[in-house]
Design a protein around this motif. Structure first.
Motif, PDB file in Angstrom:
ATOM      1  N   ASN A 237      47.357  50.496  38.227  1.00  0.00           N
ATOM      2  CA  ASN A 237      46.108  51.247  38.335  1.00  0.00           C
ATOM      3  C   ASN A 237      46.011  52.186  37.135  1.00  0.00           C
ATOM      4  N   ARG A 238      45.589  51.637  36.011  1.00  0.00           N
ATOM      5  CA  ARG A 238      45.454  52.396  34.773  1.00  0.00           C
ATOM      6  C   ARG A 238      44.067  52.201  34.186  1.00  0.00           C
ATOM      7  N   GLY A 239      43.621  53.135  33.383  1.00  0.00           N
ATOM      8  CA  GLY A 239      42.306  53.057  32.770  1.00  0.00           C
ATOM      9  C   GLY A 239      42.305  52.268  31.476  1.00  0.00           C
ATOM     10  N   PHE A 240      41.140  52.262  30.834  1.00  0.00           N
ATOM     11  CA  PHE A 240      40.911  51.597  29.552  1.00  0.00           C
ATOM     12  C   PHE A 240      40.765  52.676  28.490  1.00  0.00           C
ATOM     13  N   SER A 241      41.514  52.556  27.397  1.00  0.00           N
ATOM     14  CA  SER A 241      41.436  53.552  26.325  1.00  0.00           C
ATOM     15  C   SER A 241      40.974  52.891  25.039  1.00  0.00           C
ATOM     16  N   ASP A 242      39.895  53.407  24.484  1.00  0.00           N
ATOM     17  CA  ASP A 242      39.375  52.922  23.208  1.00  0.00           C
ATOM     18  C   ASP A 242      39.957  53.803  22.108  1.00  0.00           C
ATOM     19  N   LEU A 243      40.830  53.229  21.284  1.00  0.00           N
ATOM     20  CA  LEU A 243      41.471  53.979  20.214  1.00  0.00           C
ATOM     21  C   LEU A 243      40.786  53.768  18.875  1.00  0.00           C
ATOM     22  N   GLY A 244      39.586  53.211  18.896  1.00  0.00           N
ATOM     23  CA  GLY A 244      38.871  52.932  17.659  1.00  0.00           C
ATOM     24  C   GLY A 244      39.033  51.481  17.267  1.00  0.00           C
ATOM     25  N   ASP A 245      39.976  51.204  16.375  1.00  0.00           N
ATOM     26  CA  ASP A 245      40.228  49.829  15.954  1.00  0.00           C
ATOM     27  C   ASP A 245      41.055  49.067  16.978  1.00  0.00           C
ATOM     28  N   ARG A 246      41.664  49.786  17.900  1.00  0.00           N
ATOM     29  CA  ARG A 246      42.521  49.151  18.888  1.00  0.00           C
ATOM     30  C   ARG A 246      42.198  49.640  20.291  1.00  0.00           C
ATOM     31  N   VAL A 247      42.548  48.822  21.279  1.00  0.00           N
ATOM     32  CA  VAL A 247      42.319  49.201  22.667  1.00  0.00           C
ATOM     33  C   VAL A 247      43.630  49.105  23.428  1.00  0.00           C
ATOM     34  N   VAL A 248      43.767  49.958  24.442  1.00  0.00           N
ATOM     35  CA  VAL A 248      44.943  49.977  25.307  1.00  0.00           C
ATOM     36  C   VAL A 248      44.469  49.867  26.746  1.00  0.00           C
ATOM     37  N   ALA A 249      45.081  48.970  27.503  1.00  0.00           N
ATOM     38  CA  ALA A 249      44.685  48.780  28.898  1.00  0.00           C
ATOM     39  C   ALA A 249      45.713  47.911  29.597  1.00  0.00           C
ATOM     40  N   GLN A 250      45.645  47.895  30.915  1.00  0.00           N
ATOM     41  CA  GLN A 250      46.387  46.926  31.701  1.00  0.00           C
ATOM     42  C   GLN A 250      45.685  45.566  31.598  1.00  0.00           C
ATOM     43  N   ALA A 251      46.408  44.509  31.883  1.00  0.00           N
ATOM     44  CA  ALA A 251      45.844  43.165  32.064  1.00  0.00           C
ATOM     45  C   ALA A 251      45.178  42.574  30.823  1.00  0.00           C
ATOM     46  N   LEU A 252      45.435  43.139  29.642  1.00  0.00           N
ATOM     47  CA  LEU A 252      44.943  42.476  28.434  1.00  0.00           C
ATOM     48  C   LEU A 252      45.569  41.096  28.298  1.00  0.00           C
ATOM     49  N   ASP A 253      46.694  40.886  28.949  1.00  0.00           N
ATOM     50  CA  ASP A 253      47.289  39.573  29.161  1.00  0.00           C
ATOM     51  C   ASP A 253      46.753  39.040  30.488  1.00  0.00           C
ATOM     52  N   ASP A 254      45.732  38.237  30.531  1.00  0.00           N
ATOM     53  CA  ASP A 254      45.073  37.670  29.378  1.00  0.00           C
ATOM     54  C   ASP A 254      43.557  37.877  29.461  1.00  0.00           C
ATOM     55  N   ARG A 255      43.127  39.060  29.911  1.00  0.00           N
ATOM     56  CA  ARG A 255      41.692  39.326  29.917  1.00  0.00           C
ATOM     57  C   ARG A 255      41.176  39.410  28.478  1.00  0.00           C
ATOM     58  N   ALA A 256      42.061  39.733  27.504  1.00  0.00           N
ATOM     59  CA  ALA A 256      41.644  39.681  26.106  1.00  0.00           C
ATOM     60  C   ALA A 256      41.258  38.267  25.720  1.00  0.00           C
ATOM     61  N   GLY A 257      42.060  37.292  26.161  1.00  0.00           N
ATOM     62  CA  GLY A 257      41.724  35.891  25.909  1.00  0.00           C
ATOM     63  C   GLY A 257      40.442  35.479  26.599  1.00  0.00           C
ATOM     64  N   CYS A 258      40.231  35.956  27.824  1.00  0.00           N
ATOM     65  CA  CYS A 258      38.987  35.664  28.543  1.00  0.00           C
ATOM     66  C   CYS A 258      37.793  36.219  27.772  1.00  0.00           C
ATOM     67  N   ALA A 259      37.929  37.439  27.237  1.00  0.00           N
ATOM     68  CA  ALA A 259      36.845  38.049  26.465  1.00  0.00           C
ATOM     69  C   ALA A 259      36.539  37.229  25.216  1.00  0.00           C
ATOM     70  N   VAL A 260      37.571  36.713  24.564  1.00  0.00           N
ATOM     71  CA  VAL A 260      37.363  35.876  23.378  1.00  0.00           C
ATOM     72  C   VAL A 260      36.578  34.616  23.743  1.00  0.00           C
ATOM     73  N   LEU A 261      36.905  33.982  24.869  1.00  0.00           N
ATOM     74  CA  LEU A 261      36.148  32.799  25.288  1.00  0.00           C
ATOM     75  C   LEU A 261      34.707  33.160  25.636  1.00  0.00           C
ATOM     76  N   ILE A 262      34.506  34.273  26.322  1.00  0.00           N
ATOM     77  CA  ILE A 262      33.153  34.710  26.670  1.00  0.00           C
ATOM     78  C   ILE A 262      32.314  34.910  25.409  1.00  0.00           C
ATOM     79  N   GLU A 263      32.874  35.616  24.431  1.00  0.00           N
ATOM     80  CA  GLU A 263      32.145  35.885  23.198  1.00  0.00           C
ATOM     81  C   GLU A 263      31.900  34.609  22.399  1.00  0.00           C
ATOM     82  N   THR A 264      32.843  33.674  22.443  1.00  0.00           N
ATOM     83  CA  THR A 264      32.658  32.395  21.755  1.00  0.00           C
ATOM     84  C   THR A 264      31.517  31.612  22.385  1.00  0.00           C
ATOM     85  N   ILE A 265      31.456  31.613  23.697  1.00  0.00           N
ATOM     86  CA  ILE A 265      30.347  30.942  24.400  1.00  0.00           C
ATOM     87  C   ILE A 265      29.009  31.526  23.966  1.00  0.00           C
TER      88      ILE A 265
END
Length: 329
Positions: free
Chosen positions: A147-175
């Motif tokens: 149970n952690r939040g999302f932190s926008d560090l500018g060029d980088r982001v920190v969050a739980q579950a980026l494994d693999d919601r980052a990959g999901c986001a890449v597919l969404i944006e590609t679509i």
């Protein structure tokens, strides 16, 4: 893409419980694809039709690691086991949340040495003082996640579950990026990767693709005294050569390199000495599928504070978009 990632990482979705993540992804892409369905395992499969009858499968997993309830004692303390790769050292003092919104923190028994720390020596405390009170809200088999939040560090982001919601986001944006694709393209948001790449196995069998590419995070070697590894944050997506689950097919690797170079996309080569991705199941489907992996460099994988570089994500979208414009022989 940051807003999409923020929504994805805040959504509950441990292995075997990915429905809410699938619903969110569906709402993001349903106006940009030709077909969409959910298979018997819970994989979300979105299809863009191409000019060629060749089939390309892209896979990113929706699930995240978690903790499953195994026992509730008379004082209301919850014992648990792992769902996926969870380290007891990462868990100390962490806060967790169940599907129904119940929150808790993690404690441990008295130990003579921290080296004795195991999951069996730990418990979840949800602030209730009896077994009866806890059982009104939590049952054996319920699963909690960080149970952690999302932190926008500018060029980088920190969050739980980026494994693999980052990959999901890449597919969404590609679509969203592509109006047309050269080949029939199956964007598969898979389930249960963290417990044995199971969703990729069944979805690949059903699709029977001519080529497969998994999109997942990978470790880096760019932190102090890290394991020696030629992958760094911010240096572009990594083209996998090998991990424990797959040796990338040479033709898939060459295709990815060709597109990266002609589109002037920075890239890295990755040899991972541990772990695997959905590619491990895809390439063993039926008679075999030429398969590769587009890896997103990530620090602190399987912790509540995973880190990725926004530029790496953007370049991953550009690389995938270019690949999907190529005719598959």
């Amino acid at each position: 893409m940051k807003e999409i990632i923020k929504d994805l990482v805040k959504t509950y979705g441990p292995s075997g419980h990915e429905t809410k993540v699938a619903e969110l992804i569906k709402s993001q892409i349903e106006d940009n694809i030709d077909e969409i369905r959910m298979d018997n395992m819970g994989n979300l499969i979105a299809v863009k039709k191409g000019e060629s009858d060749k089939k390309v499968m892209l896979a990113a997993h929706m699930d995240q690691i978690g903790l499953i309830v195994t026992h509730i004692d008379e004082n209301g303390f919850i014992r648990f086991s792992n769902v996926g790769g969870v380290s007891p050292y990462v868990l100390l003092g962490e806060r967790v949340i169940f599907a129904n919104g119940v929150e808790g923190t993690i404690g441990k028994e008295k130990l003579d040495s921290i080296k004795e720390l195991k999951l069996s020596k730990m418990y979840i405390d949800v602030g209730l003082d009896s077994e009866e009170k806890v059982k009104e809200k939590i049952k054996i088999g319920d699963v909690a996640t960080y149970n952690r939040g999302f932190s926008d560090l500018g060029d980088r982001v920190v969050a739980q579950a980026l494994d693999d919601r980052a990959g999901c986001a890449v597919l969404i944006e590609t679509i969203k990026e592509l109006d047309e694709v050269e080949n029939d393209t199956y964007f598969v948001f898979t389930v249960q990767e963290e417990v044995g790449i199971r969703g990729a196995q069944t979805s690949a069998f059903g699709i029977d693709p001519d080529i497969g590419i998994a999109v997942d995070v990978t470790a880096t070697g760019d932190t102090p005294e890290a394991r020696t590894m030629a992958v760094s944050l911010g240096e572009g997506p990594a083209i996998k050569i090998k991990d424990r689950s797959v040796i990338t097919h040479p033709k898939v690797k060459d295709l990815m390199v060709k597109v990266a170079e002609q589109e002037e996309i920075p890239y890295q080569f990755e040899v991972l000495e541990f772990g695997g991705t959905d590619a491990g199941s895809i390439h063993l489907t039926r008679e075999g599928v030429p398969t590769g992996v587009l890896s997103i460099p990530a620090r602190y994988i399987h912790t509540p504070s995973e880190m990725v570089d926004y530029g790496d994500l953007e370049h991953s979208v550009k690389l995938l978009s270019g690949i999907l414009q190529e005719k598959i022989d």
